[in-house]
Every structure is written in structure tokens, then in C-alpha cells.
Design a protein around this motif. Structure first.
Motif, PDB file in Angstrom:
ATOM      1  N   LEU A   1       9.863 -13.545 -46.412  1.00  0.00           N
ATOM      2  CA  LEU A   1       9.075 -12.909 -45.368  1.00  0.00           C
ATOM      3  C   LEU A   1       8.547 -13.923 -44.351  1.00  0.00           C
ATOM      4  O   LEU A   1       8.439 -13.606 -43.156  1.00  0.00           O
ATOM      5  N   VAL A   2       8.220 -15.124 -44.793  1.00  0.00           N
ATOM      6  CA  VAL A   2       7.787 -16.147 -43.845  1.00  0.00           C
ATOM      7  C   VAL A   2       8.932 -16.501 -42.900  1.00  0.00           C
ATOM      8  O   VAL A   2       8.728 -16.697 -41.693  1.00  0.00           O
ATOM      9  N   GLU A   3      10.153 -16.582 -43.427  1.00  0.00           N
ATOM     10  CA  GLU A   3      11.306 -16.852 -42.579  1.00  0.00           C
ATOM     11  C   GLU A   3      11.520 -15.714 -41.578  1.00  0.00           C
ATOM     12  O   GLU A   3      11.778 -15.953 -40.385  1.00  0.00           O
ATOM     13  N   LYS A   4      11.377 -14.487 -42.057  1.00  0.00           N
ATOM     14  CA  LYS A   4      11.526 -13.340 -41.149  1.00  0.00           C
ATOM     15  C   LYS A   4      10.442 -13.371 -40.069  1.00  0.00           C
ATOM     16  O   LYS A   4      10.716 -13.074 -38.895  1.00  0.00           O
ATOM     17  N   LEU A   5       9.228 -13.718 -40.463  1.00  0.00           N
ATOM     18  CA  LEU A   5       8.146 -13.843 -39.496  1.00  0.00           C
ATOM     19  C   LEU A   5       8.487 -14.894 -38.452  1.00  0.00           C
ATOM     20  O   LEU A   5       8.271 -14.694 -37.242  1.00  0.00           O
ATOM     21  N   LEU A   6       9.028 -16.039 -38.879  1.00  0.00           N
ATOM     22  CA  LEU A   6       9.406 -17.100 -37.950  1.00  0.00           C
ATOM     23  C   LEU A   6      10.404 -16.594 -36.914  1.00  0.00           C
ATOM     24  O   LEU A   6      10.242 -16.821 -35.701  1.00  0.00           O
ATOM     25  N   PHE A   7      11.424 -15.895 -37.372  1.00  0.00           N
ATOM     26  CA  PHE A   7      12.441 -15.404 -36.435  1.00  0.00           C
ATOM     27  C   PHE A   7      11.880 -14.330 -35.501  1.00  0.00           C
ATOM     28  O   PHE A   7      12.281 -14.238 -34.337  1.00  0.00           O
ATOM     29  N   GLU A   8      10.963 -13.509 -36.005  1.00  0.00           N
ATOM     30  CA  GLU A   8      10.333 -12.520 -35.135  1.00  0.00           C
ATOM     31  C   GLU A   8       9.527 -13.201 -34.022  1.00  0.00           C
ATOM     32  O   GLU A   8       9.564 -12.780 -32.870  1.00  0.00           O
ATOM     33  N   VAL A   9       8.793 -14.248 -34.376  1.00  0.00           N
ATOM     34  CA  VAL A   9       8.027 -14.989 -33.370  1.00  0.00           C
ATOM     35  C   VAL A   9       8.968 -15.612 -32.352  1.00  0.00           C
ATOM     36  O   VAL A   9       8.721 -15.560 -31.130  1.00  0.00           O
ATOM     37  N   ILE A  10      10.053 -16.202 -32.813  1.00  0.00           N
ATOM     38  CA  ILE A  10      11.020 -16.817 -31.890  1.00  0.00           C
ATOM     39  C   ILE A  10      11.611 -15.771 -30.953  1.00  0.00           C
ATOM     40  O   ILE A  10      11.712 -15.977 -29.733  1.00  0.00           O
ATOM     41  N   ASN A  11      11.993 -14.636 -31.498  1.00  0.00           N
ATOM     42  CA  ASN A  11      12.631 -13.602 -30.677  1.00  0.00           C
ATOM     43  C   ASN A  11      11.669 -12.967 -29.673  1.00  0.00           C
ATOM     44  O   ASN A  11      12.111 -12.382 -28.679  1.00  0.00           O
ATOM     45  N   HIS A  12      10.374 -13.068 -29.924  1.00  0.00           N
ATOM     46  CA  HIS A  12       9.402 -12.500 -28.992  1.00  0.00           C
ATOM     47  C   HIS A  12       9.010 -13.478 -27.885  1.00  0.00           C
ATOM     48  O   HIS A  12       8.311 -13.088 -26.947  1.00  0.00           O
ATOM     49  N   GLN A  13       9.453 -14.717 -27.985  1.00  0.00           N
ATOM     50  CA  GLN A  13       9.139 -15.675 -26.939  1.00  0.00           C
ATOM     51  C   GLN A  13      10.011 -15.426 -25.712  1.00  0.00           C
ATOM     52  O   GLN A  13      11.203 -15.154 -25.829  1.00  0.00           O
ATOM     53  N   SER A  14       9.420 -15.543 -24.545  1.00  0.00           N
ATOM     54  CA  SER A  14      10.175 -15.370 -23.311  1.00  0.00           C
ATOM     55  C   SER A  14      11.037 -16.601 -23.051  1.00  0.00           C
ATOM     56  O   SER A  14      10.676 -17.722 -23.427  1.00  0.00           O
ATOM     57  N   ILE A  15      12.157 -16.370 -22.433  1.00  0.00           N
ATOM     58  CA  ILE A  15      13.084 -17.455 -22.095  1.00  0.00           C
ATOM     59  C   ILE A  15      12.914 -17.816 -20.626  1.00  0.00           C
ATOM     60  O   ILE A  15      13.130 -16.981 -19.743  1.00  0.00           O
ATOM     61  N   TYR A  16      12.499 -19.045 -20.384  1.00  0.00           N
ATOM     62  CA  TYR A  16      12.339 -19.517 -18.999  1.00  0.00           C
ATOM     63  C   TYR A  16      13.040 -20.856 -18.854  1.00  0.00           C
ATOM     64  O   TYR A  16      13.064 -21.660 -19.781  1.00  0.00           O
TER      65      TYR A  16
END
Length: 354
Positions: free
Chosen positions: A332-347
Motif C-alpha cells: 500500500l505504501v508503494e501504491k500511495l507513492l505511485f498515486e502521489v507521482i501520478n497526481h503531480q503536474s508535468i511542467y
């Protein structure tokens, strides 16, 4: 109140300082002048003006934002006497105080001096039962008020062309784990909020869904139901259009919801500066991951600690699995990490680089 009942102004001024001290009481303001009534009256007035054509043929958006239910819990009139404190059942987790005091994040923040009764604190049975009964009074008044608004929508012939959404910003501890009020907690009493959708021709009366939905899903869903083309919608929205769930409550579009808290821990910094450093740092940065079965909370500044609950086997959230189930924790910590990454905006944006 100043126009309709000026004699109540001294009463209101006298109540001001009590906002930070009284947890519950019967409001001295009569029902007809209470904020819930005022907001309902203004909402009904707007709808009636719209029904008469005062705003032309334009569609409308009406946001009805009630201050209640909120502490201090002060229902007026009959709503204050509607529920008896002695009849209120306490949650099964009410006697969890010992575990809370040992909690490395919650413990130092319990019963903070100088917090002005604005944050979660340990309660006793009398206070908790009164907090619950007075909250129920406020909620019943809101139920009646929403009923007035919905009746107006129907009477004006707007029911078949109006989307209605009922939700809230957060929950409250209502005796859960021996606490009342709100704050940065890992419990569903705070995180789980009501959500009711009524969309003509889409939703069916009485249908209920267990599908996970996040607050960020509201905007794309409403825009979709208003038939706003994606090209005209704001860019970078992170939510999902859960229209398919509205049509079929058995469907599920999400396997998790990400919840984030980022703010300064002013209370602990002020009264217990050293404790702030040893209880998660001077800033509050929490990440939550909620799945169909589990809830995970990670606290920045507390390495090696988190809260992990099996909501299916442990709905009262009394058994923290963080240490006892490391495989599940890692997953679940790994899943949380990927969720945080995927929610970051790409600039920068690709189109800006062209």
C-alpha cells in the motif's frame, strides 16, 4: 437579523466569546432567525425569482452552504430538544483513549492548551452524548431546510432539469476513539463524507453505491452532466467523471482515493515546540490512501510509523496493522507513492515547448 430582529444583536454579541468555549447549548436565536433558516430563505427566494424569469433563460448554479453542523453545536427551538443525550449511543471505539495517548502523532496533539477548542480532544461520556444529540438537532434542521428547497424546485417545474448534489467538506469525531471535533486524524469519521447525487434521467431514486468517489471527481462529473465539452473544461483536472456509477451503482471506477493534508501545525508549534519536532515536524504533511478494504496514513517526519486499518475486518479502526503485516504495508505504501507521482503536474507543458 439587524433588519428583522435588531433586539437580538446584543444576544449575538454576547455569544461571540463563547464560540471557543462552549461545545454545545441551545441557541438563544429563534428558529426563524437562525443561520440555517436565513440561508434556506435566501435560496428559496432565488429559485422563485428564477422561476418568474427574472434571470432570463440562463441556467443557474445555486450553492447552498450551511455553517452547520459545526461546533459549537447550537440547534435552535424544537431542534435543540429533539434528541436526548442519554439516548445517544457511543461508538464502539469510544474507550480507545489509552492507544491515542501512545500514538506518536495524535498523542502530543491531544488536549492542546491554547487551541481554543477548535481541534480534536479527548471527551467524556456526558460531553460526547451531548455533542452527538445537539449535532443531530442541527442535522435535522438542515434536512428540513433541504426539503423546503427541493419542494420549491419541484413546485416551480425545475425538477426534471436540475442536478442536485449534497455533500460536505469533512466529518467530525462524534465520540469516535473517545474524541470530538476535527483535525488531522487517520479515522473515517473525519475522512468519510456524505455524497448524494440526483440527476434527472440518470440516477434512480433510492439507489446506493459502494464505489469509491473522491471530491476531485465532482467537477468533471458535473461538467459532463451539464454537457460541457472537454475542450471547454479547465485543463489538468485530476478527477474522474463517475457518470457510469450514477447510471449503474454496481460499477466501480476507482481502486483507491488519495487524500492529502499540507498545512502548518500552528497549535503544537506554539505551545509545545519541542514536541512538534518529535511528533512529525513543524508542518503537517499527511498522505492517506483509501481502498475498498484498507486505509493507510503516512505522516511526514515520522519515519517507520503509519496507520494501516482493515476496514472490512476492523471497521472501528482499533487494530493498526502497520507492524504486524509488513507485506501489506509495503504494497500500500508503494501504491500511495505511485498515486502521489501520478497526481503531480508535468511542467513545462508539451504544447508550451512546441
Amino acid at each position: 437579523v439587524a433588519q428583522k430582529a435588531p433586539d437580538l444583536l446584543p444576544v449575538i454579541k454576547e455569544l461571540g466569546p463563547k464560540i471557543l468555549t462552549d461545545m454545545y447549548r441551545k441557541s438563544p436565536i429563534p428558529e426563524e432567525f437562525y443561520p440555517t433558516s436565513y440561508i434556506t430563505d435566501r435560496s428559496v427566494d432565488f429559485l422563485e425569482r428564477y422561476g418568474k424569469g427574472d434571470y432570463g433563460e440562463k441556467p443557474f448554479l445555486l450553492k447552498v452552504s450551511y455553517p452547520d453542523p459545526h461546533h459549537p453545536c447550537t440547534p435552535p427551538g424544537k431542534y435543540a430538544d429533539m434528541y436526548k443525550a442519554e439516548d445517544m449511543a457511543l461508538p464502539a471505539s469510544f474507550n480507545d483513549g489509552e492507544n491515542l495517548r501512545k500514538h506518536p502523532f495524535i498523542g502530543p496533539r491531544l488536549n492542546l492548551p491554547g487551541s481554543g477548542n477548535m481541534l480534536f480532544h479527548e471527551s467524556n461520556e456526558e460531553e460526547a452524548r451531548n455533542f452527538i444529540s445537539h449535532t443531530y438537532g442541527m442535522l435535522t434542521m438542515i434536512d428540513d431546510s433541504v426539503g423546503q428547497i427541493l419542494s420549491t424546485v419541484e413546485d416551480l417545474g425545475l425538477e426534471d432539469d436540475t442536478i442536485i448534489v449534497y455533500t460536505s467538506d469533512h466529518g467530525d469525531m462524534m465520540g469516535d476513539h473517545g474524541m470530538i471535533l476535527k483535525g488531522w486524524l487517520p479515522y473515517k469519521g473525519i475522512l468519510n463524507v456524505p455524497l448524494i447525487f440526483k440527476v434527472p434521467g440518470v440516477t434512480k431514486a433510492g439507489s446506493v453505491s459502494d464505489s469509491l468517489v473522491s471530491a476531485v471527481d465532482l467537477a468533471p462529473t458535473i461538467l459532463s452532466q451539464c454537457r460541457i465539452d472537454e475542450e471547454a473544461q479547465p485543463p489538468d483536472m485530476q478527477g474522474l467523471d463517475f457518470t457510469p456509477v450514477l447510471k449503474d451503482p454496481g460499477l466501480s471506477l476507482r481502486d483507491s482515493c488519495l487524500i492529502e493534508i499540507d498545512e502548518t501545525d500552528r497549535g503544537l508549534n506554539k505551545v509545545m515546540p519541542q514536541a512538534a519536532l518529535t511528533a512529525g515536524g513543524p508542518d503537517l504533511r499527511l498522505k492517506y490512501l483509501i481502498t475498498d478494504r484498507y486505509s493507510l496514513t503516512v505522516y511526514n517526519g515520522l519515519p517507520g510509523y503509519g496507520d494501516l486499518f482493515d476496514l472490512q475486518e476492523d471497521p472501528d479502526q482499533l487494530n493498526n496493522l502497520w507492524d504486524s503485516n509488513p507485506d501489506l504495508r509495503h504494497e500500500l505504501v508503494e501504491k500511495l507513492l505511485f498515486e502521489v507521482i501520478n497526481h503531480q503536474s508535468i511542467y513545462p507543458k508539451k504544447d508550451a515547448m512546441a
